[in-house]
Scaffold this motif. Structure first.
Motif, mmCIF file in Angstrom:
data_model
loop_
_atom_site.group_PDB
_atom_site.id
_atom_site.type_symbol
_atom_site.label_atom_id
_atom_site.label_comp_id
_atom_site.label_asym_id
_atom_site.label_seq_id
_atom_site.Cartn_x
_atom_site.Cartn_y
_atom_site.Cartn_z
ATOM 1 N N LEU A 3 13.234 23.542 6.459
ATOM 2 C CA LEU A 3 13.001 24.920 6.020
ATOM 3 C C LEU A 3 11.551 25.123 5.623
ATOM 4 C CD1 LEU A 3 13.987 27.738 5.167
ATOM 5 C CD2 LEU A 3 14.531 26.749 2.921
ATOM 6 N N TYR A 4 11.008 24.207 4.835
ATOM 7 C CA TYR A 4 9.630 24.349 4.383
ATOM 8 C C TYR A 4 8.655 24.292 5.566
ATOM 9 C CZ TYR A 4 11.047 23.791 -0.512
ATOM 10 O OH TYR A 4 11.594 23.959 -1.752
ATOM 11 N N SER A 5 8.953 23.456 6.532
ATOM 12 C CA SER A 5 8.096 23.364 7.718
ATOM 13 C C SER A 5 8.141 24.665 8.524
ATOM 14 C CB SER A 5 8.535 22.188 8.601
ATOM 15 O OG SER A 5 8.435 20.961 7.904
ATOM 16 N N LEU A 6 9.336 25.227 8.668
ATOM 17 C CA LEU A 6 9.470 26.482 9.406
ATOM 18 C C LEU A 6 8.760 27.629 8.701
ATOM 19 C CD1 LEU A 6 13.210 26.290 10.569
ATOM 20 C CD2 LEU A 6 11.160 26.066 11.989
ATOM 21 N N ILE A 7 8.929 27.694 7.383
ATOM 22 C CA ILE A 7 8.257 28.745 6.608
ATOM 23 C C ILE A 7 6.750 28.612 6.730
ATOM 24 C CG2 ILE A 7 7.795 29.589 4.274
ATOM 25 C CD1 ILE A 7 10.465 30.507 5.309
ATOM 26 N N ALA A 8 6.245 27.378 6.634
ATOM 27 C CA ALA A 8 4.807 27.151 6.765
ATOM 28 C C ALA A 8 4.317 27.567 8.145
ATOM 29 C CB ALA A 8 4.488 25.677 6.505
ATOM 30 N N ALA A 9 5.027 27.162 9.180
ATOM 31 C CA ALA A 9 4.622 27.496 10.551
ATOM 32 C C ALA A 9 4.643 29.001 10.787
ATOM 33 C CB ALA A 9 5.532 26.781 11.545
ATOM 34 N N MET A 10 5.709 29.651 10.324
ATOM 35 C CA MET A 10 5.855 31.089 10.550
ATOM 36 C C MET A 10 4.763 31.891 9.849
ATOM 37 S SD MET A 10 9.198 33.481 9.835
ATOM 38 C CE MET A 10 9.214 33.071 8.072
ATOM 39 N N THR A 11 4.513 31.566 8.588
ATOM 40 C CA THR A 11 3.512 32.323 7.838
ATOM 41 C C THR A 11 2.094 32.009 8.304
ATOM 42 O OG1 THR A 11 3.650 30.612 6.100
ATOM 43 C CG2 THR A 11 4.930 32.635 5.784
ATOM 44 N N ILE A 12 1.850 30.771 8.742
ATOM 45 C CA ILE A 12 0.528 30.429 9.268
ATOM 46 C C ILE A 12 0.254 31.210 10.554
ATOM 47 C CG2 ILE A 12 -0.816 28.584 10.366
ATOM 48 C CD1 ILE A 12 0.442 26.663 8.301
ATOM 49 N N LEU A 13 1.272 31.366 11.392
ATOM 50 C CA LEU A 13 1.111 32.177 12.607
ATOM 51 C C LEU A 13 0.794 33.627 12.249
ATOM 52 C CD1 LEU A 13 3.984 30.805 14.891
ATOM 53 C CD2 LEU A 13 1.520 30.489 15.185
ATOM 54 N N MET A 14 1.443 34.136 11.211
ATOM 55 C CA MET A 14 1.133 35.490 10.740
ATOM 56 C C MET A 14 -0.314 35.569 10.268
ATOM 57 S SD MET A 14 4.487 36.502 8.502
ATOM 58 C CE MET A 14 6.160 36.429 9.182
ATOM 59 N N ALA A 15 -0.742 34.552 9.510
ATOM 60 C CA ALA A 15 -2.107 34.544 8.988
ATOM 61 C C ALA A 15 -3.138 34.505 10.111
ATOM 62 C CB ALA A 15 -2.296 33.344 8.058
ATOM 63 N N CYS A 16 -2.790 33.864 11.218
ATOM 64 C CA CYS A 16 -3.703 33.793 12.360
ATOM 65 C C CYS A 16 -3.909 35.155 13.019
ATOM 66 C CB CYS A 16 -3.192 32.780 13.386
ATOM 67 S SG CYS A 16 -3.288 31.060 12.832
ATOM 68 N N ARG A 17 -2.991 36.065 12.790
ATOM 69 C CA ARG A 17 -3.140 37.431 13.319
ATOM 70 C C ARG A 17 -4.056 38.279 12.445
ATOM 71 N NH1 ARG A 17 0.526 39.674 16.612
ATOM 72 N NH2 ARG A 17 -1.142 41.221 16.786
ATOM 73 N N TYR A 18 -4.331 37.791 11.242
ATOM 74 C CA TYR A 18 -5.200 38.533 10.317
ATOM 75 C C TYR A 18 -6.637 38.428 10.799
ATOM 76 C CZ TYR A 18 -7.085 40.234 5.872
ATOM 77 O OH TYR A 18 -7.725 40.964 4.900
ATOM 78 N N ARG A 19 -7.339 39.547 10.821
ATOM 79 C CA ARG A 19 -8.700 39.575 11.332
ATOM 80 C C ARG A 19 -9.712 39.718 10.202
ATOM 81 N NH1 ARG A 19 -6.707 37.475 14.723
ATOM 82 N NH2 ARG A 19 -6.349 38.049 16.880
ATOM 83 N N THR A 20 -10.683 38.799 10.168
ATOM 84 C CA THR A 20 -11.768 38.874 9.204
ATOM 85 C C THR A 20 -13.057 39.216 9.940
ATOM 86 O OG1 THR A 20 -12.187 36.502 9.461
ATOM 87 C CG2 THR A 20 -10.704 37.167 7.684
ATOM 88 N N THR A 21 -14.147 39.327 9.191
ATOM 89 C CA THR A 21 -15.446 39.639 9.806
ATOM 90 C C THR A 21 -15.830 38.588 10.838
ATOM 91 O OG1 THR A 21 -16.171 40.693 7.763
ATOM 92 C CG2 THR A 21 -17.881 40.090 9.341
ATOM 93 N N GLU A 22 -15.538 37.334 10.512
ATOM 94 C CA GLU A 22 -15.848 36.231 11.423
ATOM 95 C C GLU A 22 -15.098 36.388 12.740
ATOM 96 O OE1 GLU A 22 -17.248 32.477 12.832
ATOM 97 O OE2 GLU A 22 -17.906 33.781 11.192
ATOM 98 N N ASP A 23 -13.862 36.860 12.685
ATOM 99 C CA ASP A 23 -13.053 37.011 13.888
ATOM 100 C C ASP A 23 -13.515 38.173 14.758
ATOM 101 O OD1 ASP A 23 -11.346 34.956 12.988
ATOM 102 O OD2 ASP A 23 -10.275 36.373 11.716
ATOM 103 N N SER A 24 -14.206 39.136 14.147
ATOM 104 C CA SER A 24 -14.560 40.362 14.866
ATOM 105 C C SER A 24 -15.930 40.306 15.522
ATOM 106 C CB SER A 24 -14.514 41.554 13.879
ATOM 107 O OG SER A 24 -13.265 41.624 13.232
ATOM 108 N N ARG A 25 -16.671 39.235 15.291
ATOM 109 C CA ARG A 25 -18.041 39.186 15.807
ATOM 110 C C ARG A 25 -18.113 39.161 17.328
ATOM 111 N NH1 ARG A 25 -20.477 34.720 11.515
ATOM 112 N NH2 ARG A 25 -20.559 36.138 9.707
ATOM 113 N N GLY A 26 -17.096 38.611 17.959
ATOM 114 C CA GLY A 26 -17.137 38.477 19.409
ATOM 115 C C GLY A 26 -16.553 39.657 20.164
ATOM 116 N N VAL A 27 -16.205 40.737 19.461
ATOM 117 C CA VAL A 27 -15.599 41.897 20.110
ATOM 118 C C VAL A 27 -16.649 42.641 20.928
ATOM 119 C CG1 VAL A 27 -14.452 44.100 19.739
ATOM 120 C CG2 VAL A 27 -13.870 42.137 18.304
#
Length: 390
Positions: A3-27
């Motif tokens: 359960l803890y592994s699944l929760i970690a994986a699921m929320t980390i994937l969500m966090a990867c969708r979050y866009r910061t300034t660093e992520d937007s530089r290549g747009v």
């Protein structure tokens, strides 16, 4: 564990969708009159995605913590303590926590300890997400470390402490740009946190020392401090027990501790220090925040090595090591050499995953007790007279 592994994986994937300034530089936007509109639409979409991801992560993590039953080595202790608070008995907990418990129990009309755990779960997750979002250059990297280094799951223990820890980490922002106003905000935040766990007061000198730009010779007084601390065994224990009076005459004081007990956090600090040294010129030397985080890891190693015999040492050390979730993302985002950045990223991923696996294997030990996971949705919760089942 699954359960803890699944929760970690699921929320980390969500966090990867979050866009910061660093992520937007290549747009890259199309040329012409529509470029400004394209950028505005992209910004709006990114903002909506960010809000959705943050709300989703907050909901998942809060629910997992709020729905737990008998998870945490001090769960039963908190139930009894809250009962004593509501009955106006003698307790050693701080006034801020006592006030919140009385308010919650009064509003619910009963001794609703599930509500108490739920409220603190939401508060801890909310503050940490704010820290990761605003004080790190990459929310995805910071959140990845927040989950894989076990910080979130450890918060199932000692909710007062982890709320204070979250506030202390939040308060660091006020030391990056030092001025009178920020100094006041820092002290006010720490004093507020001390209403829930007074041990947080130790960060005032520790954070200030870490914030001062160190010279190479600064390691000498630090080493001397470590040696003196190791020699003043009894005196330091007396001070610690004043901060933690509930540990008096308990099995924790009678236990024998060794450096091996803290092997994992020490290795974590050493890994952060090595990464910091490799990227020192480009990511640490001229940055007040990263330099402060780097110094805090060095201080943590000294604390672990000189005070390993202290059963409460992790409580003080976590105030120094939690910034790892900010240091590494900032370093990765500061590295411009693609090959070097890739190498550091792979090393961090491998180390954090191995650390997470080790944490899960230790998670059912008496010092953690965050496994096995139980929820009051599926188990009958009975209390107060059966707290001895822990």
């Amino acid at each position: 564990m699954v359960l803890y592994s699944l929760i970690a994986a699921m929320t980390i994937l969500m966090a990867c969708r979050y866009r910061t300034t660093e992520d937007s530089r290549g747009v890259v936007c199309p040329a012409g009159k529509q470029s400004k509109r394209f950028l505005a639409d992209y910004a709006n979409r990114s903002r909506m995605i960010n809000i959705l991801m943050l709300v989703s992560i907050f909901t998942v993590l809060t629910l997992l913590a709020a729905l737990r039953l008998e998870v945490g080595n001090d769960y039963g202790t908190y139930v009894v303590t809250c009962h004593e608070i509501f009955q106006k008995g003698y307790v050693v907990t701080e006034p801020g926590f006592n006030f919140v418990v009385r308010v919650l129990y009064t509003l619910s009309g009963k001794e609703d300890y599930l509500l108490m755990f739920g409220v603190f779960a939401a508060a801890i997750v909310a503050v940490f997400l704010k820290v990761l979002r605003e004080q790190s250059e990459s929310f995805a990297w910071a959140f990845f470390m927040f989950m894989t280094m076990g910080l979130y799951y450890r918060s199932f223990n000692t909710v007062r402490y982890y709320f204070a820890l979250a506030l202390a980490t939040f308060a660091i922002r006020y030391l990056i740009e030092i001025n009178t106003v920020n100094a006041f905000k820092f002290l006010a935040t720490i004093l507020f946190a001390s209403l829930f766990h007074k041990s947080v007061l130790v960060v005032i000198p520790m954070y200030i020392i870490a914030r001062i730009p160190w010279k190479k010779w600064a390691l000498i007084p630090l080493a001397i401090f470590g040696a003196v601390a190791a020699l003043l065994h009894n005196q330091i224990m007396e001070i610690a027990l004043k901060l933690y009076p509930s540990y008096n005459n308990t099995v924790y004081i009678e236990e024998t501790h060794s450096i091996i007990d803290n092997t994992a956090p020490i290795m974590g600090c050493l890994f952060m220090i090595v990464v910091g040294i490799i990227c020192y010129k480009e990511a640490v030397k001229d940055r007040a925040d990263n330099r402060m985080y780097f110094n805090m890891n060095i201080m943590a190693v000294v604390l672990y090595l000189s005070c390993f015999w202290l059963p409460l040492v992790t409580r003080f050390a976590y105030y120094l090591t939690t910034v790892q979730i900010l240091l590494i993302p900032n370093i990765i985002c500061s590295v411009r050499d693609p090959r070097k950045k890739k190498g550091i990223s792979i090393a961090v991923i491998v180390f954090c995953i191995l650390y997470f696996i080790y944490f899960l294997k230790q998670a059912d030990n008496p010092g953690f007790r965050v496994l096995p996971y139980k929820s009051w949705l599926f188990y009958e919760h009975r209390w107060l007279n059966q707290t001895d089942t822990f």
